[in-house]
Each structure stands twice: as structure tokens, then as C-alpha cells.
Design a protein around this motif. Sequence first.
Motif, PDB file in Angstrom:
ATOM      1  N   VAL A 109     -11.180   9.431   7.184  1.00 26.30           N
ATOM      2  CA  VAL A 109     -10.946   8.186   7.909  1.00 26.30           C
ATOM      3  C   VAL A 109     -11.691   7.069   7.179  1.00 26.30           C
ATOM      4  O   VAL A 109     -12.567   7.338   6.350  1.00 26.30           O
ATOM      5  CB  VAL A 109     -11.388   8.238   9.399  1.00 26.30           C
ATOM      6  N   ARG A 110     -11.324   5.823   7.484  1.00 24.86           N
ATOM      7  CA  ARG A 110     -11.970   4.675   6.837  1.00 24.86           C
ATOM      8  C   ARG A 110     -12.540   3.771   7.905  1.00 24.86           C
ATOM      9  O   ARG A 110     -11.845   3.428   8.869  1.00 24.86           O
ATOM     10  CB  ARG A 110     -10.929   3.918   6.006  1.00 24.86           C
ATOM     11  N   ILE A 111     -13.798   3.404   7.744  1.00 24.75           N
ATOM     12  CA  ILE A 111     -14.471   2.595   8.754  1.00 24.75           C
ATOM     13  C   ILE A 111     -14.740   1.224   8.151  1.00 24.75           C
ATOM     14  O   ILE A 111     -15.420   1.115   7.126  1.00 24.75           O
ATOM     15  CB  ILE A 111     -15.800   3.263   9.198  1.00 24.75           C
ATOM     16  N   LEU A 129     -16.346  -2.975  12.590  1.00 27.30           N
ATOM     17  CA  LEU A 129     -15.081  -3.656  12.924  1.00 27.30           C
ATOM     18  C   LEU A 129     -14.037  -2.714  13.511  1.00 27.30           C
ATOM     19  O   LEU A 129     -13.442  -2.984  14.534  1.00 27.30           O
ATOM     20  CB  LEU A 129     -14.473  -4.279  11.668  1.00 27.30           C
ATOM     21  N   GLU A 130     -13.745  -1.604  12.808  1.00 26.84           N
ATOM     22  CA  GLU A 130     -12.710  -0.694  13.309  1.00 26.84           C
ATOM     23  C   GLU A 130     -12.702   0.587  12.490  1.00 26.84           C
ATOM     24  O   GLU A 130     -13.211   0.627  11.375  1.00 26.84           O
ATOM     25  CB  GLU A 130     -11.320  -1.342  13.214  1.00 26.84           C
ATOM     26  N   VAL A 131     -12.096   1.643  13.071  1.00 22.58           N
ATOM     27  CA  VAL A 131     -11.833   2.881  12.328  1.00 22.58           C
ATOM     28  C   VAL A 131     -10.331   2.968  12.078  1.00 22.58           C
ATOM     29  O   VAL A 131      -9.528   2.786  12.993  1.00 22.58           O
ATOM     30  CB  VAL A 131     -12.273   4.135  13.116  1.00 22.58           C
ATOM     31  N   ASN A 132      -9.957   3.231  10.837  1.00 24.13           N
ATOM     32  CA  ASN A 132      -8.557   3.496  10.492  1.00 24.13           C
ATOM     33  C   ASN A 132      -8.412   5.009  10.394  1.00 24.13           C
ATOM     34  O   ASN A 132      -8.953   5.639   9.479  1.00 24.13           O
ATOM     35  CB  ASN A 132      -8.222   2.844   9.154  1.00 24.13           C
ATOM     36  N   THR A 133      -7.696   5.608  11.352  1.00 29.76           N
ATOM     37  CA  THR A 133      -7.671   7.079  11.391  1.00 29.76           C
ATOM     38  C   THR A 133      -6.652   7.673  10.426  1.00 29.76           C
ATOM     39  O   THR A 133      -6.727   8.857  10.113  1.00 29.76           O
ATOM     40  CB  THR A 133      -7.407   7.607  12.823  1.00 29.76           C
ATOM     41  N   ALA A 183      -3.597 -10.277   0.728  1.00 31.76           N
ATOM     42  CA  ALA A 183      -4.630  -9.654  -0.112  1.00 31.76           C
ATOM     43  C   ALA A 183      -4.505  -8.139  -0.077  1.00 31.76           C
ATOM     44  O   ALA A 183      -4.746  -7.445  -1.068  1.00 31.76           O
ATOM     45  CB  ALA A 183      -6.016 -10.083   0.359  1.00 31.76           C
ATOM     46  N   LYS A 184      -4.095  -7.598   1.090  1.00 32.09           N
ATOM     47  CA  LYS A 184      -4.003  -6.142   1.226  1.00 32.09           C
ATOM     48  C   LYS A 184      -2.846  -5.575   0.408  1.00 32.09           C
ATOM     49  O   LYS A 184      -2.962  -4.511  -0.172  1.00 32.09           O
ATOM     50  CB  LYS A 184      -3.830  -5.753   2.703  1.00 32.09           C
ATOM     51  N   TYR A 185      -1.703  -6.285   0.414  1.00 30.36           N
ATOM     52  CA  TYR A 185      -0.498  -5.652  -0.137  1.00 30.36           C
ATOM     53  C   TYR A 185       0.168  -6.402  -1.290  1.00 30.36           C
ATOM     54  O   TYR A 185       0.950  -5.815  -2.013  1.00 30.36           O
ATOM     55  CB  TYR A 185       0.533  -5.433   0.982  1.00 30.36           C
TER      56      TYR A 185
END
Length: 314
Positions: free
Chosen positions: A262-264, A277-281, A221-223
Motif C-alpha cells: 500500500v502507499r501512504i 493524508l491518505e492510504v492508497n490500498t 502532474a500525476k498522469y
Amino acid sequence: MTSSPKTVVLLGGESEEREISIQSGTAIANALSQAGIEAETFDWDPSRMRDFLSHGYERVFIALHGGSGENGTVQAMLDLAGIPYTGVGMRAASVCMDKFLSKDIVRARGAAPVPECMTLSVPDAVSRLESGHADWSDIIDKIGLPMVVKPARNGSSVGVTIVDTASQMDDAVRSASLSPDEIVMFEQYICGHELTVATLNGKALGVCQIIPKNRFYDYDAKYNRSDTQYLTPSSLGADFDAKLCRLAEAVVQALDCTSGVVRIDFLADRDLNPYFLEVNTVPGMTSHSLVPKIAAKAGYDFPKLCSMILDMAH
Ligand SMILES: Nc1ncnc2c1ncn2[C@@H]1O[C@H](COP(=O)(O)OP(=O)(O)O)[C@@H](O)[C@H]1O
Ligand SMILES: [Mg+2]
């Protein structure tokens, strides 16, 4: 007239996300050029460190996803070399690379609710598997079923399994045991909505709701797939989005991620209770990535967004 600092976009890298990084970095270099900023690109690999440092770069836009570019190593090298770079610092990068550690900090600081979770090192997980009749009852008792089993330090949904019954545990643990230094994470399954928030210098830009066709937002789904739906703002109401933006700002404050974009990632259950859930730095910055979509809705076109991130390099 003062000339602008010699700028480079660091892309590629040695992680599984190399190809995405090349797309992100190329898009960023083009956007900077549209904004009137000259920038070279450099295809990063740890073995090319000396070559990289010999170019006399004075400012670095980090567009590396995963691996040394997102786990703090490249940031540490640039700190030692005294070269300003975009995004979060070495410490924040290495903390956010570990989904368990970052959740622990978010929980301890009261920044946002987090799903129940626990971990096993890969050697411990493997020794349970090798016993022939692995017993996961301690984990199932604590986390409950369904649960999510995933590697704590990987990305792109690689090795993530939703486990519904105890009989699926062995395979799920095997899939998450990507390398001997990985940590296997067991997490409460949150059923409902998938959301992400972008922040720029600690301030939320907006929310994107992701509606995958499969059960979860997997690698495909992501790519690969084009049938995932993305909604900015979300369909869950302005009050909900505003609440999620405040939580995201508290999370980036707690994790020291207030520099650059950043994306959370969050999930929300059916009653709209949000969970961090997570941070994408170093989030994706390709033409179909989430951050550019959110930024565009907030009034920042891609060249403007990239030049603002570069301005914050330090
Ligand atoms: N606790 C959970 N409950 C429900 N779905 C989850 C959970 N953890 C992960 N997922 C699904 O797996 C995807 C990837 O998980 P995530 O923790 O964000 O790791 P990464 O994106 O780094 O691979 C999420 O976007 C979500 O679709
Ligand atoms: Mg994620």
C-alpha cells in the motif's frame, strides 16, 4: 508435481482510473510471467461478475484503482466466493476509500498527526450553494485559510482545490461535489513538502518525495506531465525519512493494511512536521508509478515485488 493455482490479474474496472488500472494490471501480468508465474488478465466490470466467477480462478491479483476494486466491494465478493486475493481486506479497503474516516481513525489511535478537517455531505453543500449567498464562515473559522477543498472518496486529485480567499469557496465546493453520495472535505492547507511511503506487508520500503511544478500534485502532474521530480530517498534527510517510515507503519497497523503493498501519502510543513493524508490500498503499478520506484531502491525489482505480493494472497 503440484500445479500452481489458476491465477488472474483483475484490471480495468468502472472507475475514472480505468486506463491507469489497465496499465498497472498489464505490467503486473508481464512481471509475474517474468517471475515464472502464469497469470491471465480479466477486464473487470461489476456487470461481468457471473462471467468472472465461472472461470474457476483460484488466486486473484487485484490491480483495480478506485471504484468497486478499491472500495471493498470486489474484496467482499472474493471473500464470499472463497477466492484468495492480494492486498487489504474488504473492511480496510472501504475505510481507506474515505479520507475523512481514515483520518479520524488515525487520529483516534494516535498513529500519526493529521491536518485539521471537517466535512459536509454533497446535498448539504448543494443546499448552501443554492441559497444564492452561501455562508462558509463556520468552516473558515474552524479550518482557516488557505484551506483545501476536496471530495473525500475520490482519487487522482480530481476535484481538489486550494482555496486562498472566501470568494473561491463556492467554486471549490462545486468542483468537489462529484456525486450525491460524495462527502466534501475541508482541510487545513499544509505548505511544504509532498511525500509518500510504500509498505509491504506492514513494513516500510522507503520514502519518495514528489516535487510538482504546479502548486500541488494535481491530475496533470500525476498522469500527463514529465516535469514532476521524484526523489527516493527524500532530500529531507535520513532521520526524517526514518521517522516517516515509522509513522507509515503505525498508520497501516491502525487501518489494518498490513497485507500486500500500500502507499501512504503525507505532507510535511516547512518545519518538517509530517501530516498523514491518505492510504492508497491499490496503488499504481505502472512503469512510472511511485511504488515500483521505491521498491527498486529497496532492492526488489518489479517481478520480485509482484511475486511477493501474490504470495501473500489470502
Ligand atoms: N491538506 C492539504 N494541504 C496541501 N495540499 C494538499 C492537501 N490535501 C491535498 N493536497 C494536494 O492534493 C493532492 C491530492 O490529495 P489527496 O488527499 O492525496 O487525494 P487523492 O490523491 O486521492 O486525489 C495531494 O497530493 C496534494 O498535492
Ligand atoms: Mg493522494
